[in-house]
Structure formats: C-alpha cells, structure tokens
Motif scaffolding. Structure first.
Motif, PDB file in Angstrom:
ATOM      1  N   ARG A 467      24.925 -11.806   1.787  1.00 34.71           N
ATOM      2  CA  ARG A 467      24.493 -11.050   2.967  1.00 34.71           C
ATOM      3  C   ARG A 467      23.234 -10.226   2.655  1.00 34.71           C
ATOM      4  O   ARG A 467      22.287 -10.194   3.445  1.00 34.71           O
ATOM      5  CB  ARG A 467      25.620 -10.140   3.441  1.00 34.71           C
ATOM      6  CG  ARG A 467      25.259  -9.365   4.706  1.00 34.71           C
ATOM      7  CD  ARG A 467      26.351  -8.403   5.124  1.00 34.71           C
ATOM      8  NE  ARG A 467      27.469  -9.082   5.750  1.00 34.71           N
ATOM      9  CZ  ARG A 467      28.695  -9.120   5.273  1.00 34.71           C
ATOM     10  NH1 ARG A 467      28.952  -8.535   4.107  1.00 34.71           N
ATOM     11  NH2 ARG A 467      29.659  -9.742   5.915  1.00 34.71           N
ATOM     12  N   THR A 468      23.218  -9.591   1.498  1.00 34.62           N
ATOM     13  CA  THR A 468      22.049  -8.787   1.116  1.00 34.62           C
ATOM     14  C   THR A 468      20.807  -9.647   0.985  1.00 34.62           C
ATOM     15  O   THR A 468      19.714  -9.284   1.460  1.00 34.62           O
ATOM     16  CB  THR A 468      22.329  -8.064  -0.218  1.00 34.62           C
ATOM     17  OG1 THR A 468      23.440  -7.182  -0.047  1.00 34.62           O
ATOM     18  CG2 THR A 468      21.113  -7.262  -0.670  1.00 34.62           C
ATOM     19  N   GLU A 469      20.952 -10.814   0.357  1.00 34.08           N
ATOM     20  CA  GLU A 469      19.790 -11.690   0.166  1.00 34.08           C
ATOM     21  C   GLU A 469      19.298 -12.239   1.499  1.00 34.08           C
ATOM     22  O   GLU A 469      18.083 -12.392   1.704  1.00 34.08           O
ATOM     23  CB  GLU A 469      20.148 -12.835  -0.786  1.00 34.08           C
ATOM     24  CG  GLU A 469      20.473 -12.406  -2.209  1.00 34.08           C
ATOM     25  CD  GLU A 469      19.332 -11.656  -2.865  1.00 34.08           C
ATOM     26  OE1 GLU A 469      18.162 -11.924  -2.531  1.00 34.08           O
ATOM     27  OE2 GLU A 469      19.605 -10.778  -3.702  1.00 34.08           O
ATOM     28  N   LEU A 470      20.207 -12.536   2.412  1.00 32.29           N
ATOM     29  CA  LEU A 470      19.786 -13.011   3.731  1.00 32.29           C
ATOM     30  C   LEU A 470      18.987 -11.932   4.460  1.00 32.29           C
ATOM     31  O   LEU A 470      17.964 -12.215   5.104  1.00 32.29           O
ATOM     32  CB  LEU A 470      21.000 -13.414   4.559  1.00 32.29           C
ATOM     33  CG  LEU A 470      21.720 -14.701   4.135  1.00 32.29           C
ATOM     34  CD1 LEU A 470      23.027 -14.870   4.911  1.00 32.29           C
ATOM     35  CD2 LEU A 470      20.818 -15.922   4.349  1.00 32.29           C
ATOM     36  N   GLU A 471      19.443 -10.694   4.347  1.00 34.10           N
ATOM     37  CA  GLU A 471      18.731  -9.593   5.007  1.00 34.10           C
ATOM     38  C   GLU A 471      17.359  -9.360   4.396  1.00 34.10           C
ATOM     39  O   GLU A 471      16.379  -9.118   5.108  1.00 34.10           O
ATOM     40  CB  GLU A 471      19.569  -8.315   4.912  1.00 34.10           C
ATOM     41  CG  GLU A 471      20.854  -8.363   5.736  1.00 34.10           C
ATOM     42  CD  GLU A 471      21.725  -7.146   5.496  1.00 34.10           C
ATOM     43  OE1 GLU A 471      21.375  -6.325   4.611  1.00 34.10           O
ATOM     44  OE2 GLU A 471      22.777  -7.010   6.168  1.00 34.10           O
ATOM     45  N   GLN A 472      17.277  -9.443   3.074  1.00 27.66           N
ATOM     46  CA  GLN A 472      16.023  -9.134   2.405  1.00 27.66           C
ATOM     47  C   GLN A 472      15.012 -10.265   2.518  1.00 27.66           C
ATOM     48  O   GLN A 472      13.813 -10.021   2.657  1.00 27.66           O
ATOM     49  CB  GLN A 472      16.285  -8.797   0.935  1.00 27.66           C
ATOM     50  CG  GLN A 472      17.033  -7.484   0.739  1.00 27.66           C
ATOM     51  CD  GLN A 472      17.246  -7.157  -0.723  1.00 27.66           C
ATOM     52  OE1 GLN A 472      16.997  -7.971  -1.606  1.00 27.66           O
ATOM     53  NE2 GLN A 472      17.702  -5.938  -0.986  1.00 27.66           N
ATOM     54  N   LYS A 474      15.070 -12.762   4.875  1.00 30.85           N
ATOM     55  CA  LYS A 474      14.905 -13.204   6.266  1.00 30.85           C
ATOM     56  C   LYS A 474      15.112 -14.707   6.429  1.00 30.85           C
ATOM     57  O   LYS A 474      14.691 -15.293   7.440  1.00 30.85           O
ATOM     58  CB  LYS A 474      13.531 -12.830   6.823  1.00 30.85           C
ATOM     59  CG  LYS A 474      13.169 -11.353   6.651  1.00 30.85           C
ATOM     60  CD  LYS A 474      14.186 -10.433   7.294  1.00 30.85           C
ATOM     61  CE  LYS A 474      13.796  -8.970   7.140  1.00 30.85           C
ATOM     62  NZ  LYS A 474      14.859  -8.060   7.647  1.00 30.85           N
TER      63      LYS A 474
END
Length: 618
Positions: A467-472, A474
C-alpha cells in the motif's frame, strides 16, 4: 643534692650551663637562678619526649593488637615469645600454647619448616634482610592453610641485638578465588569441559608441536536445541548440555581426544596422531547413536540429534584459523543437508562454500553500494501478435569479483543472513517506480509482475508495504501483479492467503506459480483470489521435445487446464519457452502467454521503455 624527681644527669648539666651563662657579658641573673630555669626547661623537654615515646609505644601496641595480619614475636632462636590476636585467629592456636614453640613447627610440611628456619638463619646473619614466602601453615582444626609469611627483625634492648618477628597473612580465600578465576578462563562452568579459549590454545599448541600425523577437528551442534529450552525450560536445556558433554567425553575417552564446549549448544573434539577418516567417522557415528538415546529430565525423555562437521588433515602446514573455518563450513553444510548427520570436509566443496558464504556476508553492503540492479523478463502473448503483456521484475547482482549473479544464487544466502526482506523491499520500490513512469507516459505499457521471495511473502506487514509503495509511486494497483508459490503458502510463519486476499481487494492482481495440477488446487483450498497462473518446470520442458514424455506432459496439462477453467482461472502463462514449435504446442493447449529464450534475454528498464515506444500507442 638533687631534688626529688630530678634526674642527676639533668641537674649537673643545668648547673654547668648556668655557671657558663652567669660568666657571660650581658647576663644579669645569678647562677643559681639560671640553674633553676634550665632545670625546668630540661624537665619539660624530657617529659615531652617521654610522652611522645609512650604515645608511639601505645600506637605500636594498638597496631599489634588490631592488625588483621598475624604477628608473632620470637627470640633469637625463633621460639615464640608473644602473638597478637590475629595470629591465634588465623591458625586457631591459644596464645599460651604457642609460648616457647619453635616457629618452624607451625609449617604444614618439613620443606616449608626448613624454609622458615633458613629465613631465621639469614636474618641472624644479616639483620637488615627481610624474607617473604607463600607457605602452608598448619591450622589446629582445618589442616594446611595457604598464607603469605614475612620474617623480619625488630631492634632489641641492646645495640646490635635483634628480635625476629613472624608476620602471617591468610591468603587461602584469595588463592581459591585465583583458582576459580583460572578455571573460569579455561573451563566451561556448566559442563566442566574445557571452554572455547582453552580449545583454541590446545589446537594452537598441537599445531606448534613438532611431529607429523593426522589431525582431526570435529564440531558438534545440537539440532533444535531451542525447542528443548523453550519447551521444557532453561534448566532442562542445561541438563541436556551436561548430558551431551558426558556422552562426548565418554565416547572419545580412549582416544587421547580433547573434548570442549565451544559456546551455546556447540561442542568440539580435537584428536592428533595416526588417524584415518574412516576411523574418525566410526567414532562420530558411535557418539551420535549414544546421544540419540533419551536422557530423562524431570521425567521427560529427551533424545538429542546432532549435526557434525569433520575435518581430517595432515597436521603439518595447517593454521588454527583455516581448520576452524573448514570445520565450521562443513558443519553448516551438514545442517543445510537435513541435520542429524555428519559431513566430511572436502576441499572442492569447501571452496564452493567459502565462495557462497563470502557472497552472503556482503549482501547488505552491496545493496547500499548500488551493486544490485533490475532486469525485466518480457512475457509475450502467444496469439501471434508478439505483444508484451507483462514484464517480470528480477534482481541481478553485479558483483565486483564474481560478475553478474542471478537471484537463485543470492536469495538463499539472503534468507540465512536476514537480508531477504531488504532485497524484496528494494525490488518493489525500484520496479514499481519505474513501471509507474511507463504507465504515466504510455497507455499500453505492460503490467509489472513481481515474484515475491518467500521471506517477503510471509512478512506480516506485506499489505502495508505494498500500500505504501502504491501511494508513493502512483502505480495503478491493477497494473501490479504479485506472484507467489506453494512454498510461501505452506510456510507456517506467515498468513499469505489472508494478505493476498486484502491485496486483491486493493485491485492488485494475484499470480500463482505452479508446476502441476496439485499446486493449482492450492488456489481452491485457500480461496485465493488468483487471476493468473504461471506454469514452469518439467511439464513445460517436456513439451519442448517429442516422444512419450511429451505425450504424458500433454495429458497432464489438459487436465490442469480443465481444472483451471473450473476454478475460473483462464489466463495461464508458461515460463521457459525455447522455440516457436514449443510455443505452438503450448498455445494449442490453451497457454496464452510465455517467456523464455524464444523472446530474448532479460532487458533493462531503458530497453523496456524503448520496446514500449516502438510497439505500443502512447
């Protein structure tokens, strides 16, 4: 006539000085008055001197009585005249029993008695000499007592006369403490065996000694010792260690062997002489059989298995460091091969192991220094369009000494050193960021597939990491495929099905790597939200050839494809596609995409970008 209390010498001296001073110009007092004054001054000085002497005598007497060291005053011949309280306390004698006793008779042995007599003789010959020895004196009740004995001389009543004095200090407790510390330096307190330091010293001494022969270095490590400690408590663990120590000591007792506890649950045996590998192995197997017999701890029968590394080498030309390293690596190989077995040192395998362990030891530094890089394996549709449907991100290590290393060469070592999670996180971060840039520029950019190493797949924080990598980055979630396999699903340390279910709800695509129909059933049994399957292994390889093996693989794949349809999985790819004919056979069975040497080598991120620019719409 002198007055009462006067000292005649003092009066006469005062009278003479009074007469002299009276005859001196400028002195107006008569001689008798001067005599009276001088006599008073002399008496006062004498009183002060006597007071000072008495005070010194009192201090000396107090010191004599209160000293923690025993003091015995003797005559010229060494017979005891008086002792202080500490002397009687240290040796247990009564003062009246010691009076007139020869000081040498206090010695515990004749040799030490002669030492005392010699010290008295030397003192009589040269009164300034002081003699100090550590001797055993005889305690009345406790027997020999370790003491420090000092023999010195005190001035006697007449000039040149001497009174010998014997000063005794009880050092038995200090001696015991030193012995204890010495034992702790060389002995393991739990098992009583020599410790690691003692073993190293013994090994170095053996290597330094002249002579030939063979040297055997045997390392034992208890398998699953943590289970004993955690299950039955540390007290039980200690008893098991003592049992192992006793068993090993008995097993090698008749072979001039040096048995030691190295640390934790590790033990070592050193042998030197006319040895053979077969003979040493026989001894090791006997010891392993003895250890397998249960020892009972609080009514629980605990059987012990051990992994053993054995090194048998010529003693000449070896170093302690090389032998230790060889035994350690051989022991590690025994553990890696299933435990509860021995392994014999082999130079060729040792070279390979040292290379492997050397690689594993520097993974952390290599990651920090930028030696890892990404490559992408294109997965191409088998419908004839040659369209790249997905790229599989893989790690490569550009090692400064060993060249380019593939993931299967360093991931197992990373598991051992605890670096797998770091590598997996870096793989996700870098590949997702790069894929996000493709999708931002090109609408037809392929999906990104990341094969999760097992240690990463079972990470309890996997969902949070993704989830963090998807947010960072994009990266659109539906453009990410996460691939796992049966090993990760069965690993008891993690909750992989639950994590994959949550990720699927985030629109991340889940891919299952399988080698046959049995693996496919995992999707059904674990209710996995699998959208894609990637097939690899013997079934795919068999279809690259003709003959009965290919026919059998084809039947198995037909069954697999039918089961996949029943489970609602319609997109199945294959890994390891070698030729156009191979691709055609796979396509006939319903395989929709493949990757392998037919579609070219793995490409860098820049090359994938160029491929997208050439073949895909913006």
């Amino acid at each position: 006539m002198p007055e009462p209390g006067d000292t005649p010498g003092t009066t006469g001296l005062a009278r003479r000085w009074a007469a002299r001073l009276a005859d001196t110009n400028g002195v107006e007092l008569p001689a008798d008055e001067l005599e009276r004054i001088l006599t008073a001054v002399a008496a006062e000085a004498r009183a002060e001197a006597e007071a000072a002497r008495d005070a010194a005598v009192h201090r000396l007497a107090t010191l004599y009585s209160a000293s923690p060291h025993g003091v015995a005053l003797t005559d010229q011949d060494g017979r005891i005249l008086d002792v202080n309280p500490a002397f009687t306390r240290i040796l247990g004698h009564k003062p009246e029993d010691l009076a007139g006793t020869d000081a040498a008779a206090l010695a515990a042995t004749e040799h030490e008695a002669e030492t005392i007599r010699s010290a008295f003789a030397e003192l009589r010959a040269d009164g300034r000499q002081r003699h100090r020895e550590q001797l055993e004196l005889d305690h009345v009740e406790d027997g020999p007592l370790r003491t420090n004995v000092t023999i010195a001389g005190l001035p006697g009543d007449r000039e040149g006369s001497l009174y010998p004095v014997l000063i005794v200090e009880d050092v038995s407790e200090l001696h015991l403490l030193r012995d204890t510390l010495r034992r702790q330096n060389v002995q393991d307190p739990l098992t009583g065996l020599p410790n690691h330091s003692s073993f190293v010293n013994k090994l170095e001494a053996t290597l330094a000694a002249p002579g030939d022969g063979q040297l055997a270095l045997i390392y034992f490590d208890i398998d699953g010792f943590k289970v004993v400690n955690d299950g039955l408590g540390p007290g039980a663990g200690d008893e098991v260690l003592r049992h192992v120590a006793r068993t090993l000591a008995a097993a090698f007792a008749g072979h001039d062997a040096f048995v030691a506890r190295l640390s934790g649950d590790g033990f070592a045996v050193l042998m030197h002489g006319e040895l053979s590998s077969a003979g040493v192995i026989d001894l090791v197997e006997d010891a392993m059989r003895e250890l397998a017999e249960p020892c009972y701890v609080d009514g629980n029968g605990v059987a012990v298995s051990v992994s053993v590394g054995i090194v048998v080498q010529d003693a000449a030309g070896q170093t302690q460091e090389d032998l230790h390293r060889a035994a350690e690596i051989t022991l590690h190989r025994a553990k890696e091969n299933g435990r509860a077995q021995w392994m014999l040192f082999e130079p060729d395998l040792d070279h390979l192991d040292r290379r492997r362990y050397g690689i594993g030891a520097v993974i952390g530094g290599a990651l920090e220094n930028g030696e890892f890089e990404l490559e992408y394996q294109p997965t191409v549709k088998l419908d004839g369009s040659n369209e790249v449907a997905v790229v599989n991100a893989v790690l490569r290590w550009r090692h400064p000494e060993h060249g380019v290393l593939k993931a299967d060469e360093f991931y197992p070592l990373a598991d051992t050193t605890g670096m797998t999670a770091n590598l997996g996180r870096w793989l996700l971060t870098e590949s997702m960021a790069e894929a996000a840039s493709w999708h931002e520029q090109f609408s037809a950019a392929p999906d990104l597939c990341v094969r999760l190493p097992t240690r990463m797949a079972i990470d309890p924080n996997l969902v949070g990491i993704i989830r963090t990598e998807l947010e960072q980055t994009k990266l659109p979630p539906d453009k990410l495929r996460l691939c796992t396999d049966s090993i990760a699903l069965f690993d008891p340390r993690g909750e992989v099905p639950e994590a994959l279910a949550v990720l699927s709800e985030l629109d991340v695509k889940i891919t299952l790597a399988v080698s046959g129909a049995a693996d496919l059933e995992l999707a059904h049994a674990n209710k996995l939200p699998v959208g894609y399957v990637i097939l690899s292994g013997p079934l795919v390889d068999a279809l690259a050839r003709e003959g009965p093996e290919a026919d059998g693989a084809r039947k198995h794949l037909v069954t697999l494809m039918e089961r996949a349809c029943e489970l609602g999985i319609r997109r199945i790819g294959a890994e390891g596609v070698h030729t156009p004919e191979h691709a055609s056979r796979l396509r006939e069975l319903g395989i929709v995409a493949g990757r392998g040497e037919l579609f070219g080598r793995a490409a860098s991120g820049a090359e994938i970008r160029s491929l997208i620019e050439q073949h895909g719409p913006r």
